[in-house]
Design a protein around this motif. Structure first.
Motif, PDB file in Angstrom:
ATOM      1  N   UNK A 163       0.827  -1.206   0.000  1.00 41.32           N
ATOM      2  CA  UNK A 163       0.000   0.000   0.000  1.00 41.32           C
ATOM      3  C   UNK A 163       0.860   1.254   0.000  1.00 41.32           C
ATOM      4  N   UNK A 164       1.885   1.275   0.849  1.00 43.36           N
ATOM      5  CA  UNK A 164       2.781   2.427   0.916  1.00 43.36           C
ATOM      6  C   UNK A 164       3.468   2.661  -0.428  1.00 43.36           C
ATOM      7  N   UNK A 165       3.979   1.586  -1.015  1.00 46.43           N
ATOM      8  CA  UNK A 165       4.669   1.701  -2.308  1.00 46.43           C
ATOM      9  C   UNK A 165       3.719   2.178  -3.391  1.00 46.43           C
ATOM     10  N   UNK A 166       2.531   1.598  -3.442  1.00 44.64           N
ATOM     11  CA  UNK A 166       1.562   1.973  -4.475  1.00 44.64           C
ATOM     12  C   UNK A 166       1.200   3.448  -4.366  1.00 44.64           C
ATOM     13  N   UNK A 167       0.984   3.923  -3.142  1.00 50.47           N
ATOM     14  CA  UNK A 167       0.618   5.326  -2.946  1.00 50.47           C
ATOM     15  C   UNK A 167       1.740   6.265  -3.361  1.00 50.47           C
ATOM     16  N   UNK A 168       2.967   5.939  -2.966  1.00 47.54           N
ATOM     17  CA  UNK A 168       4.092   6.813  -3.296  1.00 47.54           C
ATOM     18  C   UNK A 168       4.388   6.827  -4.796  1.00 47.54           C
ATOM     19  N   UNK A 169       4.327   5.656  -5.415  1.00 51.76           N
ATOM     20  CA  UNK A 169       4.577   5.576  -6.855  1.00 51.76           C
ATOM     21  C   UNK A 169       3.556   6.410  -7.612  1.00 51.76           C
ATOM     22  N   UNK A 170       2.282   6.259  -7.265  1.00 48.08           N
ATOM     23  CA  UNK A 170       1.232   7.001  -7.957  1.00 48.08           C
ATOM     24  C   UNK A 170       1.345   8.502  -7.691  1.00 48.08           C
ATOM     25  N   UNK A 171       1.580   8.877  -6.441  1.00 49.54           N
ATOM     26  CA  UNK A 171       1.604  10.289  -6.074  1.00 49.54           C
ATOM     27  C   UNK A 171       2.702  11.062  -6.792  1.00 49.54           C
ATOM     28  N   UNK A 172       3.802  10.390  -7.117  1.00 49.88           N
ATOM     29  CA  UNK A 172       4.947  11.091  -7.722  1.00 49.88           C
ATOM     30  C   UNK A 172       5.085  10.824  -9.219  1.00 49.88           C
ATOM     31  N   UNK A 173       4.010  10.295  -9.831  1.00 53.83           N
ATOM     32  CA  UNK A 173       3.978  10.228 -11.282  1.00 53.83           C
ATOM     33  C   UNK A 173       4.488   8.954 -11.914  1.00 53.83           C
ATOM     34  N   UNK A 174       4.677   7.892 -11.124  1.00 51.91           N
ATOM     35  CA  UNK A 174       5.098   6.614 -11.691  1.00 51.91           C
ATOM     36  C   UNK A 174       3.913   5.692 -11.896  1.00 51.91           C
ATOM     37  N   UNK A 175       4.188   4.485 -12.333  1.00 50.81           N
ATOM     38  CA  UNK A 175       3.145   3.474 -12.526  1.00 50.81           C
ATOM     39  C   UNK A 175       3.589   2.184 -11.849  1.00 50.81           C
ATOM     40  N   UNK A 176       2.751   1.679 -10.968  1.00 55.32           N
ATOM     41  CA  UNK A 176       3.051   0.407 -10.323  1.00 55.32           C
ATOM     42  C   UNK A 176       2.759  -0.706 -11.316  1.00 55.32           C
TER      43      UNK A 176
END
Length: 378
Positions: free
Chosen positions: A223-236
């Motif tokens: 959950x933490x990784x998914x949120x950070x990746x999305x928030x900063x413009x990446x794609x999980x």
């Protein structure tokens, strides 16, 4: 697939293995009244057809129907009467796209497979992590089955609308990336930054934690990784329990995500240390996943990274220096700062710092020279 040649020209062959819906369709469909009621509620229709009848009603060959069903992840049910009007309509739609020339047959099968795999995981997650908790009997003496039906009845339309909304949003974003590609080849083989984030010592941890504790840790990590990746413009891209794979269109975004992951998780005492590897280059994309040498290199860099450290390949290091996110060297940065101070100007600011690491052979990729990425003090 097996076909009874003797009956192939008749109305209904003896054996045509075809898949079933995940809702507990078996070779002998269940007689449990509540299970049948739930299935009718979710599917919106009664069982009416055997697989052969459904294919014939949809005007699709049994062979193609079986390919579609198996691609969607539905298990073989022989000739049990377990399919509905919705199954017929789905077959008709997929076949219609092929007949109209909008999709080739292999592409239609790929659409069925990608949709089936994605929604199967979503459904399992919702049942395991969501509905299971909500259907705990609220009063003594009540069974979970007595709670499930009205709950599903209330949730189903809302979850369905939400699923369509999210899918349209994701489709819009993916389409936008495709139309901005420089050429047709770039739509499939693109230059991306690919990062792996891996929990250190996870295997040892599994021996010490109870299953429930381990599940909670993995969920919190993902959950933490998914949120950070999305928030900063990446794609999980995907999660693998103790590891996540993400991608970004530019090197600076991928680098920022990696450092944010390290910084965030290092402040969580319940989490093991994290290590991240990033590589930048040509990547092949298929069915939402990424493949190629760049992905392999990112994985190898992760495996050799010290804990709480980000290692990047030479291509990513070169790219973030080209874009001005990092200096070519600390010597250059010091010279620029001295020159700016002498001339009364503001010195250049950089987000990242790079330190060359030791060269080392990496299995299957030859000798590589990793760079350690860190955040540059402000």
């Amino acid at each position: 697939m097996t076909v009874d040649d003797e009956n192939a020209g008749g109305d209904e062959p003896a054996t045509y293995p075809t898949p079933h819906h995940v809702v507990d369709h078996t070779a002998e469909p269940t007689d449990d009244p509540l299970a049948i009621r739930l299935e009718q509620l979710i599917l919106g229709a009664d069982r009416r057809y055997t697989p052969f009848q459904a294919a014939r009603t949809a005007g699709v060959s049994m062979e193609l129907a079986s390919r579609f069903w198996r691609a969607m992840g539905f298990a073989d049910i022989g000739q049990a009467k377990a399919l509905t009007e919705a199954d017929v309509l789905a077959l008709r739609r997929l076949a219609g796209l092929v007949e109209a020339g909008l999709l080739s047959e292999p592409m239609a099968v790929q659409v069925a497979r990608s949709t089936g795999q994605t929604t199967a995981r979503l459904a399992e997650w919702q049942i395991d992590s969501f509905l299971e908790g909500l259907t705990e009997p609220p009063e003594p003496g009540m069974t979970r089955t007595e709670v499930t039906y009205p709950l599903v009845e209330l949730l189903l339309p809302e979850l369905e609308e939400f699923l369509i909304y999210v899918w349209r949003r994701q489709l819009a974003a993916a389409t936008g990336r495709v139309v901005q590609a420089a050429d047709d080849e770039e739509m499939v083989d693109r230059r991306l930054a690919v990062g792996f984030a891996d929990l250190v010592g996870f295997t040892r941890l599994t021996r010490r934690l109870e299953e429930e504790e381990l599940g909670e840790l993995v969920e919190a990590f993902e959950t933490t990784c998914a949120d950070l990746v999305a928030a900063h413009g990446g794609r999980l891209i995907k999660t693998l329990g103790d590891e996540v794979l993400y991608a970004a269109d530019d090197a600076g975004t991928a680098a920022e995500i990696a450092l944010r992951l390290i910084e965030t998780l290092s402040h969580d005492e319940t989490m093991p240390a994290l290590r991240v590897g990033i590589a930048f280059g040509t990547v092949t994309t298929r069915m939402g996943d990424v493949f190629g040498t760049t992905v392999n290199l990112a994985s190898r860099l992760t495996s050799i990274a010290p804990k709480d450290t980000v290692l990047v390949d030479g291509a990513l290091a070169e790219e973030i220096t080209r874009t001005g996110d990092a200096p070519v060297s600390e010597t250059q940065a010091a010279e620029e700062a001295a020159r700016a101070e002498k001339e009364g100007e503001e010195p250049p600011t950089y987000r990242f710092a790079l330190q060359p690491m030791w060269q080392r052979p990496v299995r299957g990729l030859g000798v590589v020279e990793p760079w350690q990425l860190s955040r540059r003090p402000t």
